[in-house]
Design an enzyme around this catalytic site. Structure first.
Site, short mmCIF file in Angstrom:
data_model
loop_
_atom_site.label_atom_id
_atom_site.label_comp_id
_atom_site.label_asym_id
_atom_site.label_seq_id
_atom_site.Cartn_x
_atom_site.Cartn_y
_atom_site.Cartn_z
N ASP A 1 -2.81 -2.85 2.95
CA ASP A 1 -3.17 -2.89 4.36
C ASP A 1 -4.25 -3.93 4.58
OD1 ASP A 1 -1.39 -1.05 5.19
OD2 ASP A 1 -2.83 0.50 5.72
N GLU B 1 0.82 -1.22 0.00
CA GLU B 1 0.00 0.00 0.00
C GLU B 1 0.85 1.26 0.00
OE1 GLU B 1 -3.62 1.99 2.54
OE2 GLU B 1 -3.68 -0.08 1.92
N TYR C 1 -0.43 -3.91 13.71
CA TYR C 1 -1.27 -3.12 12.80
C TYR C 1 -2.19 -2.19 13.61
CZ TYR C 1 -4.45 -2.02 8.98
OH TYR C 1 -5.20 -1.36 8.03
#
Length: 688
Positions: A105, A8, A315
């Protein structure tokens, strides 16, 4: 044949290239013997504006509303990232590329960003999906060894597209309809199904505060000779007495009774509290807002840096507060990574051989796309920590403490309540005695859960007599509701299902749009502006009801569960838009709001140095007209107390600097001379 990996962002691409042994750096990608790693830059593809479908829609007309366009014809390459899209497209269609790995992501929006790129690039090659919870070498190697099939994400993509198309349709149609009906004097109004109900809640709170009339009241206390106090009870609750005569009656009654108070109840209870659940992004944003005043988008940006740059955080855009059972098997390595500095002794006291998967913290049912925020497995956390800024350290340490705390025993304490009787009245005293700090040893921030009295009470028995030293009426006043703060606004949005952990900061930021702000932030508190209040006051209830976004999100969940289709969801939105816009058309002559209209000089030939689009002047700034496509180039009309004129802006854009200007003001009131210069699209001073 080679496999093309599409990340990403460039930083994530570099991390993946490292673990895949790709070393040949090219423009926009890194190549190896078996893999090619490239990346998006966030969004490369978006949805077209109406005027991009047909130039006649550039003029806003009520008769054109509502708009509906074929989805297949609506995708476009965003102008400010066009060059990278061409790189990705060429790689996708390269003859020696046999397959693709979607390495965006790991979440709804990340998956959508990738799929739209493939669609517009004309991809026909097989795909796999990388679903990684962190960007450390170990986590990436594990994720590449366990690639997933796109079929697992079919309904997630349907949900993501429904979200994007639904928000687009509501935003475009209602913004135009409201501007043309209630936005008088060419006032441009912005509508969003998350931002507008949030504005409604902020305006409502401001109105409650301003209309609030404080009332005095009293609590009555006894001061015991043993050094503690008791507060009058009525009907078993602390008595808030609003009648001054009643207060005097109680005072006289109690002062006239010279007998000691009698202990009616003495209750001492041993209690314990387990460590709190781990942080998700929302809880972290609330904590950072409460302790440091960080705005939600600031905390998210810091967490993203910890994840991408330092690789010390899992994350960040997660809604979960628990860990999966898969992670339990490697949790010892995460704990060992925290063994540095002041946390070394804390880690040493954790017996790694006795860790159990407590369901309060390890529970697959409570984990959605991503597990809770925790430190990663990292070979040199101490070195990474030494390079962080103070805000980065504050955020990271909060996560470290939260994580290590769950491996500590409960906090143990004793709660004591004494109820006494004097002159026919009951009084209550409460106190807390800490028996064992337990997990609280890990924390060094104030624990706001413990707002109970810390008064230590003596050991007494029922029937015990207590001498009274005095009776006192304590003056108090009722308080208005609190204004929403950088901490409490996240809790408000959670409660009303407004946005997600990843989007809440951006929603607030849109309401603070400098061109036409609906809210402002002062000393960590949010206030509605005059425009924001006027807007909400004339807006139909159907467009500001806080249930709008909850209903929207519930239907998205129904799509991901396979219970309704994307098409049925969008058709329902269209039916509602027809009805509401019809209502707005019928009442456009009877309601309206206005603010200073935007000044848009037709003759201006200023061009944005970042994306090349026209620069327009409004009441507060010179800004790029490509802001909707993500360009944030802005030159404010005031800099250090000095007015910035159009001629200065022309010099900045054409030459990169102005001549030396006199009269800029420092915070202490003194002045200095400097030229203004453009550095990466931002205005800075150049002295001397």
């Amino acid at each position: 044949m080679k496999t093309l990996v599409i990340a990403e962002k460039p930083s994530a691409g570099a991390d993946m290239a490292k673990v895949l042994n790709c070393t040949q750096k090219k423009t926009g990608y890194i190549e190896g013997d078996r893999y090619i790693v490239t990346w998006a830059i966030g969004h490369l593809v978006g949805l077209k504006y109406p005027e991009e479908h047909d130039p006649r829609y550039k003029q806003w007309r009520l008769e054109d509303l509502p708009f509906y366009f074929s989805f297949q014809d609506s995708l476009k390459v965003l102008s400010n990232t066009k060059a990278q899209f061409q790189v990705v497209k060429q790689l996708i269609n390269r003859a020696d590329v046999g397959s693709i790995i979607n390495a965006g992501d790991a979440g709804r929006e990340g998956y959508l960003i990738q799929e739209w790129i493939y669609r517009l690039a004309g991809n026909r090659k097989p795909k796999k999906v990388l679903w990684a919870s962190s960007l450390t070498d170990e986590a990436l190697k594990k994720a590449f060894a366990n690639l997933k099939e796109p079929t697992e994400f079919k309904l997630l993509l349907e949900e993501a597209e429904a979200r994007a198309m639904g928000d687009y349709s509501m935003g475009i149609n209602y913004s135009r309809a409201l501007t043309l009906t209630i936005g008088k004097q060419k006032t441009m109004l912005s509508y969003g199904r998350c931002q507008t109900p949030l504005l409604h809640l902020i305006v409502r709170r401001d109105n409650e505060i301003e209309s609030f009339v404080s009332r005095p009241y009293y609590n009555i206390e006894l001061q015991y000779s043993k050094g503690f106090k008791g507060t009058l009870l009525l009907d078993g609750k602390i008595a808030d007495i609003f009648d001054e005569e009643e207060v005097r009656h109680f005072e006289m009654k109690l002062q006239g009774d010279h007998r000691p108070a009698i202990v009616m109840e003495y209750i001492s209870t041993d209690k314990q509290r387990k460590p709190p659940a781990l942080y998700n992004l929302a809880e972290l944003q609330k904590n950072m807002g409460s302790h440091y005043g960080y705005a939600p988008e600031e905390t998210l940006a810091i967490a993203q840096t910890l994840y991408e740059k330092y690789k010390v955080l899992s994350y960040p855009r997660t809604d979960s507060r628990a860990l999966s059972m898969d992670l339990y098997r490697e949790v010892g390595e995460h704990i060992k990574s925290c063994k540095w500095g002041k946390y070394e002794s804390i880690v040493d006291r954790i017996d790694l051989t006795k860790i159990q998967p407590d369901k309060a913290y390890f529970n697959d049912v409570k984990v959605t796309d991503h597990h809770a925020l925790i430190p990663t497995i990292h070979s040199d956390m101490k070195q990474a920590f030494s390079q962080m800024t103070e805000p980065e350290r504050n955020v990271f340490e909060a996560v470290v403490r939260s994580f290590l705390a769950i491996f500590y025993p409960p906090y143990e304490y004793q709660v004591t309540e004494i109820v006494t009787e004097k002159a026919g009245c009951n009084f209550s005293s409460k106190g807390t005695v800490i028996k064992s700090l337990g997990y609280k040893e890990v924390f060094n921030l104030e624990d706001k859960e413990d707002d109970d009295s810390k008064e230590i009470l003596p050991v007494l028995e029922k029937g015990h007599e207590l001498n009274v030293d005095g009776v006192k009426a304590i003056d108090k006043k009722t308080k208005p509701p609190a204004r929403y703060t950088v901490s409490s606004i996240i809790a408000l949005m959670e409660k009303n299902h407004i946005g997600t952990s990843a989007t809440r900061g951006e929603i607030i930021k849109k309401l603070m749009n400098q061109r036409n702000p609906y809210i402002r932030l002062e000393k960590s508190k949010y206030y509605s502006t005059e425009l924001g209040r006027d807007y909400i006051n004339v807006l139909p209830e159907a467009l500001k009801d806080v249930e709008i976004t909850a209903k929207f999100e519930n239907q998205l969940q129904e799509i991901s569960a396979g219970n309704i289709t994307k098409e049925a969801f969008l058709q329902q939105l269209r039916d509602e838009e027809v009805e509401i816009i019809g209502y707005l058309k019928s009442c456009q002559e009877t309601v309206g709001i206005s603010s200073t209209p935007q000044k848009i000089p037709e003759s201006s030939n200023l061009r944005c140095p970042k994306c090349g689009k026209p620069v327009r002047e409004n009441t507060k700034a010179f800004g790029c007209t490509g802001y909707r496509d993500g360009c944030e180039f802005t030159i404010w009309k005031e800099k250090a107390g000095k007015k910035v004129t159009e001629s200065m802006v022309k010099q900045l854009i054409s030459k990169g600097s102005t001549s030396v200007l006199k009269g800029f003001k420092k915070k202490d009131g003194s002045t200095f001379d400097a030229a203004l210069i453009l550095v990466d699209g931002k205005v800075e001073f150049k002295r001397g």
